[in-house]
Design a protein around this motif. Structure first.
Motif, PDB file in Angstrom:
ATOM      1  N   THR A 148      99.854 164.264 -58.300  1.00  0.00           N
ATOM      2  CA  THR A 148      98.445 164.055 -58.634  1.00  0.00           C
ATOM      3  C   THR A 148      97.659 165.353 -58.598  1.00  0.00           C
ATOM      4  O   THR A 148      96.836 165.626 -59.483  1.00  0.00           O
ATOM      5  CB  THR A 148      97.815 163.048 -57.660  1.00  0.00           C
ATOM      6  OG1 THR A 148      98.587 161.850 -57.629  1.00  0.00           O
ATOM      7  CG2 THR A 148      96.401 162.706 -58.079  1.00  0.00           C
TER       8      THR A 148
ATOM      9  N   HIS B 147      95.754 167.175 -61.635  1.00  0.00           N
ATOM     10  CA  HIS B 147      94.344 167.552 -61.514  1.00  0.00           C
ATOM     11  C   HIS B 147      94.145 169.025 -61.854  1.00  0.00           C
ATOM     12  O   HIS B 147      93.201 169.390 -62.573  1.00  0.00           O
ATOM     13  CB  HIS B 147      93.880 167.272 -60.082  1.00  0.00           C
ATOM     14  CG  HIS B 147      92.528 167.808 -59.757  1.00  0.00           C
ATOM     15  ND1 HIS B 147      91.380 167.403 -60.405  1.00  0.00           N
ATOM     16  CD2 HIS B 147      92.131 168.740 -58.849  1.00  0.00           C
ATOM     17  CE1 HIS B 147      90.341 168.055 -59.915  1.00  0.00           C
ATOM     18  NE2 HIS B 147      90.768 168.869 -58.976  1.00  0.00           N
TER      19      HIS B 147
ATOM     20  N   TRP C 234     103.992 161.890 -54.557  1.00  0.00           N
ATOM     21  CA  TRP C 234     102.899 161.368 -55.387  1.00  0.00           C
ATOM     22  C   TRP C 234     101.646 162.232 -55.241  1.00  0.00           C
ATOM     23  O   TRP C 234     100.960 162.516 -56.226  1.00  0.00           O
ATOM     24  CB  TRP C 234     102.594 159.922 -55.002  1.00  0.00           C
ATOM     25  CG  TRP C 234     101.412 159.366 -55.726  1.00  0.00           C
ATOM     26  CD1 TRP C 234     100.182 159.075 -55.207  1.00  0.00           C
ATOM     27  CD2 TRP C 234     101.326 159.059 -57.134  1.00  0.00           C
ATOM     28  NE1 TRP C 234      99.336 158.611 -56.181  1.00  0.00           N
ATOM     29  CE2 TRP C 234     100.013 158.585 -57.370  1.00  0.00           C
ATOM     30  CE3 TRP C 234     102.230 159.136 -58.190  1.00  0.00           C
ATOM     31  CZ2 TRP C 234      99.595 158.188 -58.640  1.00  0.00           C
ATOM     32  CZ3 TRP C 234     101.800 158.753 -59.459  1.00  0.00           C
ATOM     33  CH2 TRP C 234     100.505 158.282 -59.673  1.00  0.00           C
ATOM     34  N   LEU C 235     101.344 162.668 -54.022  1.00  0.00           N
ATOM     35  CA  LEU C 235     100.197 163.547 -53.808  1.00  0.00           C
ATOM     36  C   LEU C 235     100.380 164.853 -54.575  1.00  0.00           C
ATOM     37  O   LEU C 235      99.451 165.330 -55.243  1.00  0.00           O
ATOM     38  CB  LEU C 235     100.028 163.830 -52.319  1.00  0.00           C
ATOM     39  CG  LEU C 235      98.955 164.859 -51.941  1.00  0.00           C
ATOM     40  CD1 LEU C 235      97.566 164.356 -52.311  1.00  0.00           C
ATOM     41  CD2 LEU C 235      99.017 165.172 -50.443  1.00  0.00           C
TER      42      LEU C 235
ATOM     43  N   PHE D 285      94.501 164.369 -49.924  1.00  0.00           N
ATOM     44  CA  PHE D 285      93.568 164.821 -50.955  1.00  0.00           C
ATOM     45  C   PHE D 285      92.338 165.468 -50.323  1.00  0.00           C
ATOM     46  O   PHE D 285      91.832 166.470 -50.827  1.00  0.00           O
ATOM     47  CB  PHE D 285      93.157 163.665 -51.861  1.00  0.00           C
ATOM     48  CG  PHE D 285      92.484 164.100 -53.126  1.00  0.00           C
ATOM     49  CD1 PHE D 285      93.238 164.387 -54.255  1.00  0.00           C
ATOM     50  CD2 PHE D 285      91.104 164.243 -53.191  1.00  0.00           C
ATOM     51  CE1 PHE D 285      92.616 164.808 -55.431  1.00  0.00           C
ATOM     52  CE2 PHE D 285      90.491 164.666 -54.349  1.00  0.00           C
ATOM     53  CZ  PHE D 285      91.244 164.949 -55.470  1.00  0.00           C
TER      54      PHE D 285
ATOM     55  N   CYS E 281      94.885 159.199 -57.150  1.00  0.00           N
ATOM     56  CA  CYS E 281      95.827 159.468 -56.066  1.00  0.00           C
ATOM     57  C   CYS E 281      95.964 158.270 -55.134  1.00  0.00           C
ATOM     58  O   CYS E 281      97.072 157.806 -54.851  1.00  0.00           O
ATOM     59  CB  CYS E 281      95.366 160.698 -55.284  1.00  0.00           C
ATOM     60  SG  CYS E 281      96.569 161.294 -54.075  1.00  0.00           S
TER      61      CYS E 281
ATOM     62  N   SER F 144      97.999 160.037 -49.158  1.00  0.00           N
ATOM     63  CA  SER F 144      97.247 160.123 -50.412  1.00  0.00           C
ATOM     64  C   SER F 144      95.786 160.487 -50.169  1.00  0.00           C
ATOM     65  O   SER F 144      95.246 161.408 -50.799  1.00  0.00           O
ATOM     66  CB  SER F 144      97.326 158.794 -51.171  1.00  0.00           C
ATOM     67  OG  SER F 144      98.646 158.465 -51.496  1.00  0.00           O
TER      68      SER F 144
END
Length: 238
Positions: A222, A226, A218-219, A163, A113, A159
């Motif tokens: 990811t 996951h 993008w987060l 996370f 990430c 990011s």
């Protein structure tokens, strides 16, 4: 024989209906990501053509109009986690901590990430090639040589702290003080880093908006990757 046949038919119908539900659930996600990418692409194209927008200057001047020493100190403190080597140190220490607690997949996802977000930010800065805010338009407290769009600090905060927000929400006990502190702390830093970069004259509001947009996408990508990886691993163990 009839019982076995009816059971197999039921299982077949259940599998088919499950696939239909999965397909239906995927549509909103596709619309969300598609819309987000189109919006970001439009903003990035305009940022490539224009060094700034009229509303960039207006918003930046309004934010900087709150000229107090304690506000400057606060804005500077908020940005410190994205300065220099700090993102690499924080990410490495957090990954080691996750490994220590046996969260190997989470550690790998964090590295993907943050590391992937940094590479994406560098690529976008190169492609858009937008200059930093000019000192004759707004206050610039520290001149920077790198390109401006999108904001690297904002992308890192989305990011990394995004996370951490996910980790706190998913793994810490509900109602625990540590969970509340982790969620509120991560959320506040993500929300405040954008105004901080604008206040310090490091970025235009549109740089910050673009970083929130692509960083959030993008987060989300990811975290979804996951989740799918953990589900696949759980099926293999079953």
């Amino acid at each position: 024989m009839r019982e076995r046949k009816s059971a197999s038919v039921a299982n077949g119908k259940g599998g088919a209906s499950a696939k239909v539900r999965v397909g239906r659930d995927a549509v909103p996600a596709q619309v969300f990501y598609g819309s987000g990418l189109l919006l970001f692409a439009a903003l990035a194209a305009l940022a490539h053509l224009y060094a700034h927008f009229a509303w960039d200057v207006a918003i930046a001047r309004f934010i900087q109009s709150f000229d107090r020493p304690w506000i400057f100190a606060s804005m500077r403190a908020i940005s410190i986690f994205g300065d220099g080597w700090m993102p690499y140190v924080l990410t490495a220490l957090t990954a080691f901590a996750l490994l220590f607690f046996g969260l190997k997949r989470e550690a790998g996802a964090l590295l993907l990430c943050v590391g992937g977000g940094a590479l994406l930010n560098d690529l976008l800065k190169f492609l858009v090639a937008r200059p930093r805010p000019a000192a004759d338009l707004i206050k610039v407290f520290s001149a920077l040589d790198s390109k401006s769009f999108p904001s690297g600090h904002v992308m890192f905060y989305v990011s990394y702290f995004g996370f951490l927000f996910f980790i706190g929400y998913a793994l810490l006990p509900r109602g625990a003080l540590a969970r509340r502190l982790a969620l509120w702390g991560a959320a506040l830093l993500i929300m405040l880093i954008g105004p901080s970069r604008i206040y310090l004259g490091a970025h235009w509001p549109s740089d910050v908006l673009g970083a929130y947009l692509i960083g959030g996408l993008w987060l989300g990508f990811t975290l979804n990757l996951h989740r799918r990886h953990k589900e696949a691993a759980a099926k293999l163990r079953a």
